[in-house]
Design an enzyme around this catalytic site. Structure first.
Site, PDB file in Angstrom:
ATOM      1  N   ASP A  97       0.900   4.813 -10.721  1.00 10.47           N
ATOM      2  CA  ASP A  97       0.736   3.384 -10.937  1.00 10.47           C
ATOM      3  C   ASP A  97       0.188   2.760  -9.670  1.00 10.47           C
ATOM      4  O   ASP A  97       0.624   3.106  -8.578  1.00 10.47           O
ATOM      5  CB  ASP A  97       2.092   2.756 -11.267  1.00 10.47           C
ATOM      6  CG  ASP A  97       2.432   2.957 -12.727  1.00 10.47           C
ATOM      7  OD1 ASP A  97       1.494   3.025 -13.532  1.00 10.47           O
ATOM      8  OD2 ASP A  97       3.628   3.070 -13.040  1.00 10.47           O
TER       9      ASP A  97
ATOM     10  N   GLU B  76       3.091 -14.071  -3.322  1.00  9.70           N
ATOM     11  CA  GLU B  76       1.715 -14.518  -3.114  1.00  9.70           C
ATOM     12  C   GLU B  76       1.705 -15.912  -2.493  1.00  9.70           C
ATOM     13  O   GLU B  76       0.976 -16.172  -1.530  1.00  9.70           O
ATOM     14  CB  GLU B  76       0.940 -14.546  -4.438  1.00  9.70           C
ATOM     15  CG  GLU B  76       0.606 -13.193  -5.016  1.00  9.70           C
ATOM     16  CD  GLU B  76       1.695 -12.645  -5.922  1.00  9.70           C
ATOM     17  OE1 GLU B  76       2.816 -13.235  -5.947  1.00  9.70           O
ATOM     18  OE2 GLU B  76       1.468 -11.633  -6.605  1.00  9.70           O
TER      19      GLU B  76
END
Lengths: 695, 563
Positions: free
Chosen positions: A321, A362
């Site tokens: 992943d 973020e």
């Protein structure tokens, strides 16, 4: 892997790619020769003399039978030599038992630590009418509902049906940072023995008594259900075949000797047989297998079967992943790109204000970047402000303050919003957005009211050292494939930065499963990691499926390994451990067989010394006497087992290199080394025996 | 011709044949060559065979065993009844039951151990119709088994491994018969005898004696004797008799013929599995071992005889000439004998019994390696593949992968079958030698006492179990005991290996391949050849060292130093 730890830098904690994780959790770090384990192993090695136990190992069983024969001979014709041989043959068996007991002992110590966690706790069972009842954890049935509040131990494995809580899983994972678990979705599984730190949850029990995750872990580290793995079976057959062929080789020496006018001592024949059959590898084989599983446990990985560990060594394709394995898992703001003549500082200021209330990694990274670049401090916003939270509908977040409407969000969403506010999209915006996307980053557009100020570049940060790791895998002939939900453009950029061989973009669980099937149809073995329920089919299909402990019960049941640290990068370690296991077996088998040559040179001249003294010329070691020669060989044969136990437990040192280089190296060390070493040591033992007059 | 030139020419001829005969044989067994269809098709039609129908390994094995059983009965019947059958000009009459049993088994198993002298025992019909026929077919059987095993590697997920009947028919007609016809003409042109007339009676004026010089259909048997790695000649002296091997040219052609098929099959193997380099790895192992053994044996013989030296003779020019074919000298005789013992041929060009103890050991151990250097027609390839599988298993583990050979995973079943096939030979040799030295009937066999006598017994049983057929001499083999036990050894040495090999072929053919990568253990490298050599030597040395210590090693040491 979504970030599920409470600390915001939790993703970074698990980020370091190359150094193997420190042992923690179940992996109580112990030295190879822990005194407690040594003591227990010594006792166990005597208990294992039971013929029913020995029968499982054909090589050592022959040694045991040989010991009985020499024992009877020693009683019939007592003498120092016969008794010495008998004792050393018995020691050979005991040493083999000791090696196995040592390997098992390490697992037992870990199991004991786990067992202590499984203390009987009381649980608060929630009845249908909503009332609670106190019951013993052991009395809980599958499907029962229990209530857990801050400070409670979760009584058994289950799924949260109601509520959200922070949970301390350190007892199992060793990870001290608490994790969030909540009802619904992929974060609802809880493990018995872990502790609720805050809030209240209702848990539906999903495991029968005695079949909880903890119980399974205890069985695994103890090796209670240890079955021989396919390769171990194949090797055992080869060793049995070698044992069977040496039996007539030795037995016919009686008639051969008789024909030649020599009387051949039965004791010497037994000694010769034991020296010839592959006792070294026979003694260490099961220890190697147990220790291989143990090395995984040391890294907080639980393999459900030895077969899975072997398959890991054979893996030819790794599905990894992107998030959490190849990249740090959080995108970080890396650049402010102003548009239409605005300057960078203006953009940064607006971006910081728009992100002040954004608690996502973020958002925080935008605040930090603005601070670092332009030294913007946190500002007092005054009383007239309102945060605009992110919503799936608007795909934007921001802040209304002093009449300014600051927004940041996906390019399309912000463009629509600006248009609605009566503004225009600057001409250079689209090209900047596209450039950022192509570089594998995510663009966030910042607007102040009707004015678009510019773009924030959120970069997927590739883990340090991961590229080198993939190069190692390539040297081993393993293909790495990155799996990501990103679009092909972004995926290609990250794939090339990380150095993977291939990637699967816009991956759905179905696409993942199809990819695994396709690789397997080509005859390749596939390894992957996963955590979500939708990963379960792929985990089950893969030859090595490593489920993250933070994942769902379905994922953990579908995979054949569980990583307690939930660090997908560990898949690379697992592959290496699998290879190391096979290499150790091969190396010690080669060593064991190569050893036989020297033993022949010691024993054959001694065997016929009375009839053909000329055969003494064959004895290149110039050993003292026939008896000391035979005894030296037998002693060497026994001691070499003890000497190789550390190697068997630790495994042969593994270096990532091509198969041809690995083979050349190991043939030299264990093949040629195996030819030479016994000549030296048999001579040394003979010198010692001569010095103490033990012959 | 000097030895150097012989070797240079031989290597050149074999290299060319390796490439072209190897490739041709692959074409034959893949059915791509059809030009003899007019011969082939009537045979299938007569036998009611559908040539496109393939067999599972069990069917293939059953056909092989049934065929061999019938063949043994037919040969046994023919030589027992030869007195009542035509072409017995010298009226030898029936061969005894024990000897008939031994001889029938011997020729059907490609051994050609002969407990008799051809010129005083066998009628021409027996020689041509019973024995020489088997020399063709038994070689075809061996090659067929090798090809079946190669198909195991080259096929993926296949339930079948070919058709036994088609394989032996095609091998006989497309490979053996054409070569045999061509070379027989050369042999006859060189002076090898080919006639139905009985022995020639000659009056030797010089010595004033009457001599009986044996004749018969000798040349026709001579080429297939070598080509099919059979070894059984028409006459007792075998390759040392001028009727069989008249000139230096035929001697040279004999080397070539007995080595050509076993070596060329490695090319066939490489071709069929799709990588010639895989075949080169095997042929390199074969050549290396052959070279070392030839060098060692030549050195032992050129040094002269230790017993003669011990008697005070200081110079033995030309080396140990005792028992060598005087026309060809030590070097060429040794080359002949080494080639013959290491190809499971067993034809001889000298008396092996008269070799120096360690020179004789060179011949003996050449067989004890399992007849893989290059071994018999077909049997050499399938046996070395067993050793290669064991080498792959050990080596493959050391690179950290479940071992695989040519993409096929080597797991429990493969290891079991390979170990069984590789270890049957030493087991049978040692046990039956143990029986022979324990029983009075066995102890009565050797003409010599002590270590040399022991070697004589060991050699005889090693030769028969390995389906070699070369005789050390010095053992009275035509006794009930040795005829029976030898027959048992030959059967076990042949079929107890063939059956596991065919099972292996079946198991491998059914498997799906694993694609190769940088992590795959490469089996087409010098390192792998070295590993195969190591496994062959270690297994041979470990199993036979004690026996050798009591035979040739101690015999040499009794006479003097080893080196």
């Amino acid at each position: 892997m979504p970030n599920d730890t409470l600390t915001s830098d939790g993703g970074a904690l698990a980020a370091q790619a190359s150094p193997p994780s420190q042992p923690r959790g179940v992996a109580t770090s112990r030295s190879l020769f822990d005194r407690e384990i040594l003591l227990e192993a010594t006792v166990a090695s005597l208990k294992k003399l039971d013929p029913r136990v020995q029968f499982r190992n054909p090589v050592m069983f022959v040694v045991l039978v040989g010991t009985v024969v020499t024992f009877l001979e020693s009683i019939a014709h007592p003498g120092l030599f016969d008794w010495s041989i008998t004792v050393w043959l018995l020691l050979t068996v005991i040493f083999a038992n000791f090696a196995e007991a040592m390997a098992e002992g390490r697992g037992k110590a870990q199991a004991d630590a786990l067992r202590r966690m499984r203390s009987e706790t009381e649980a608060r069972q929630l009845l249908d009418d909503g009332s609670e009842r106190r019951v013993l954890a052991g009395a809980l049935q599958k499907g029962d509902l229990v209530v857990c509040e801050a400070g409670d131990l979760i009584p058994s494995d289950g799924e949260i049906t109601d509520g959200i809580a922070s949970i301390d899983e350190s007892a199992i994972t060793g990870e001290s940072a608490p994790v969030i678990r909540e009802s619904g979705g992929d974060r609802s599984a809880v493990t018995g023995g872990t502790k609720v730190l805050s809030d209240r949850i209702v848990v539906r029990i999903t495991a029968e008594r005695g079949h909880t995750f903890l119980d399974r872990m205890i069985q695994l580290v103890e090796g209670a259900n240890r079955k021989k793995t396919p390769n171990e079976i194949a090797l055992t057959i080869l060793l049995a075949a070698l044992t069977i062929i040496f039996l007539p080789v030795v037995v016919v020496l009686q008639p051969f000797g008789h024909y030649s006018g020599a009387t051949v001592s039965v004791v010497v024949l037994v000694a010769l047989l034991v020296c010839l059959i592959p006792t070294t590898i026979g003694a260490l084989l099961s220890a190697i297998g147990i220790a291989g599983m143990d090395r995984l446990v040391q890294r907080n990985v639980l393999a459900m079967s030895g077969r899975a560990v072997e398959a890991a060594g054979d893996t030819q394709t790794l599905l990894l992943d992107k998030t959490g394995t190849i990249t740090l898992g959080n995108r970080m703001a890396s650049e402010f790109l102003p548009v239409a003549g605005h300057d960078e500082e203006q953009l940064a200021e607006a971006a910081q204000l728009a992100s002040l209330a954004d608690e996502t990694p973020e958002g925080r990274s935008i605040v930090v970047l603005a601070k670092n670049r332009f030294n913007f401090r946190e500002r007092d916003l005054g009383s007239e402000h309102a945060f605009v939270p992110f919503s799936a509908l608007t795909r934007m977040s921001g802040l209304d303050v002093d009449g300014r409407k600051l927004r940041k969000g996906a390019a399309e969403a912000v463009k629509l919003w600006v248009a609605a506010e009566g503004g225009r999209t600057p001409g250079d915006l689209d090209s900047i957005v596209e450039r950022v996307s192509r570089a594998g980053s995510t663009p966030l557009v910042v607007a102040d009211g009707a004015t678009v100020l510019g773009v924030i570049e959120l970069k997927d940060v590739v883990k340090q050292g991961i590229r080198e790791r993939f190069n190692e895998m390539r040297a081993l002939g393993i293909r790495t494939v990155m799996i990501t939900g990103d679009n092909p453009l972004t995926a290609a950029a990250i794939a090339s930065e990380a150095g993977v061989d291939d990637f699967l973009a816009e991956a759905t669980p179905e696409a993942k499963l199809a990819l695994i099937r396709q690789e397997q149809e080509d005859g390749k073995l596939v390894a992957m990691t996963g955590d979500g329920t939708n990963d379960a089919p792929a985990l089950a299909q893969a030859d090595v499926g490593v489920a993250m402990n933070s994942g769902t019960t379905a994922a953990k049941e579908a995979g054949n390994m569980v990583d307690l640290d939930s660090n997908p990068t560990k898949l690379l370690d697992i592959v290496e451990i699998g290879k190391q296991l096979l290499i150790t077996r091969g190396a010690l088998t080669t060593f064991s067989i190569a050893n036989d040559v020297a033993k022949y040179f010691a024993i054959i001249p001694a065997l016929f010394a009375a009839t053909y003294h000329q055969l003494g010329a064959v004895d290149v070691m110039r050993l003292h006497s026939p008896t000391s020669a035979v005894l030296s060989a037998v002693i060497f044969n026994a001691l070499v087992i003890i000497a190789l136990i550390p190697l068997a437990l630790r495994g042969v040192k593994f270096r990532p290199m091509s198969a041809t280089q690995l083979l050349r190296r190991n043939v030299w060390i264990y093949g040629i080394g195996g030819l030479v070493v016994p000549f030296v040591f048999i001579k040394l033992i003979d010198l010692f025996l001569t010095a103490v007059r033990w012959y | 011709m000097s030895l150097t030139w012989t070797l240079v020419l031989l290597v050149a001829a074999l290299a060319i044949a390796w490439r072209f005969l190897g490739s041709y044989m692959a074409a034959v067994f893949e059915g791509r060559v059809q030009f003899l269809g007019f011969l082939e098709r009537p045979i299938y039609r007569l036998a009611g065979l559908d040539r496109t129908r393939e067999q599972t390994w069990q069917r293939y094995g059953t056909s092989l065993v049934v065929y061999s059983g019938v063949a043994i009965l037919v040969v046994y019947g023919m030589i027992r009844l030869q007195g009542s059958l035509p072409l017995d000009p010298q009226h030898f009459g029936a061969v005894s039951p024990a000897l008939s049993w031994n001889t029938a088994v011997s020729f059907v198993t490609n051994t050609n151990w002969q407990n008799y002298s051809g010129e005083s025992t066998m009628s021409y019909l027996s020689q041509m119709g019973a024995l020489a026929v088997q020399q063709f077919v038994s070689a075809s059987v061996g090659i067929a088994v090798a090809i079946a095993l190669v198909r195991g590697f080259s096929r993926n997920g296949s339930p079948t491994i070919g058709n036994f009947w088609v394989d032996i028919v095609r091998c006989t007609f497309y490979v053996l018969v054409p070569i045999a016809i061509a070379f027989s003409i050369v042999f006859i042109a060189q002076g090898a005898v080919q006639t139905f007339a009985g022995a020639a009676q000659v009056h030797d004026v010089m010595n004033g004696a009457r001599q009986s010089i044996p004749r018969g259909p000798i040349a026709s048997m001579e080429v297939i004797k070598q080509l099919g790695t059979n070894g059984g000649g028409a006459l007792n002296a075998n390759g040392a008799a001028p009727q069989e091997n008249p000139t230096g040219l035929t001697n040279f052609l004999s080397f070539f013929l007995l080595l050509v098929i076993p070596f060329a099959l490695t090319y066939t193997f490489g071709k069929m599995v799709g990588s010639i380099r895989q075949g080169i790895a095997l042929v390199a192992a074969m050549v290396l071992l052959f070279g070392v053994w030839f060098g060692f044996t030549s050195w032992a013989e050129s040094r002269g005889n230790p017993a003669v030296a011990a008697a005070g003779v200081r110079y033995q020019p030309g080396g140990n000439m005792e028992g060598k074919e005087v026309r060809f000298g030590v070097a060429q005789s040794v080359l002949y004998d080494v080639a013959s013992t290491q190809t499971s041929t067993g034809s001889v060009d000298g008396s092996n019994d008269s070799y120096t103890p360690i020179g004789g050991m060179g011949l003996l151990t050449g067989m004890m390696l399992g007849e893989v250097t290059p071994g018999g027609a077909g049997s050499g390839l399938y046996t070395i593949l067993l050793f290669a599988l064991i080498a792959v298993f050990l080596g493959g583990l050391m690179v950290g992968r479940t071992p695989e050979y040519l993409g096929k995973k080597i797991q429990a079943r493969e290891v079991k079958l390979a170990a069984l096939g590789a270890l049957v030979m030493p087991l049978v040799v040692l046990v039956t030698t143990g029986v022979a030295v324990s029983l009075p009937a066995g102890r009565a066999g050797p003409l010599n006492k002590g270590p040399h006598g022991f070697t004589e017994i060991l050699y005889a049983l090693t030769s028969q179990t390995n389906n070699n057929g070369s005789a050390f001499a010095g053992l009275s083999g035509n006794t009930a005991f040795y005829n029976v036990i030898g027959g048992v050894d030959m059967l076990l040495g042949r079929f107890a290996i063939i059956v596991p090999v065919l099972a292996l072929a079946g198991v491998l053919a059914a498997k799906q391949p694993v694609p190769s990568s940088a992590g795959t253990f490469k089996t087409d490298t010098p390192l792998f050849s070295g590993l195969v050599v190591g496994v062959i030597i270690i297994i041979g040395a470990l199993t036979f060292f004690p026996a050798l210590a009591l035979g040739p090693i101690v015999e040499q040491l009794v006479h003097g130093k080893f080196f």
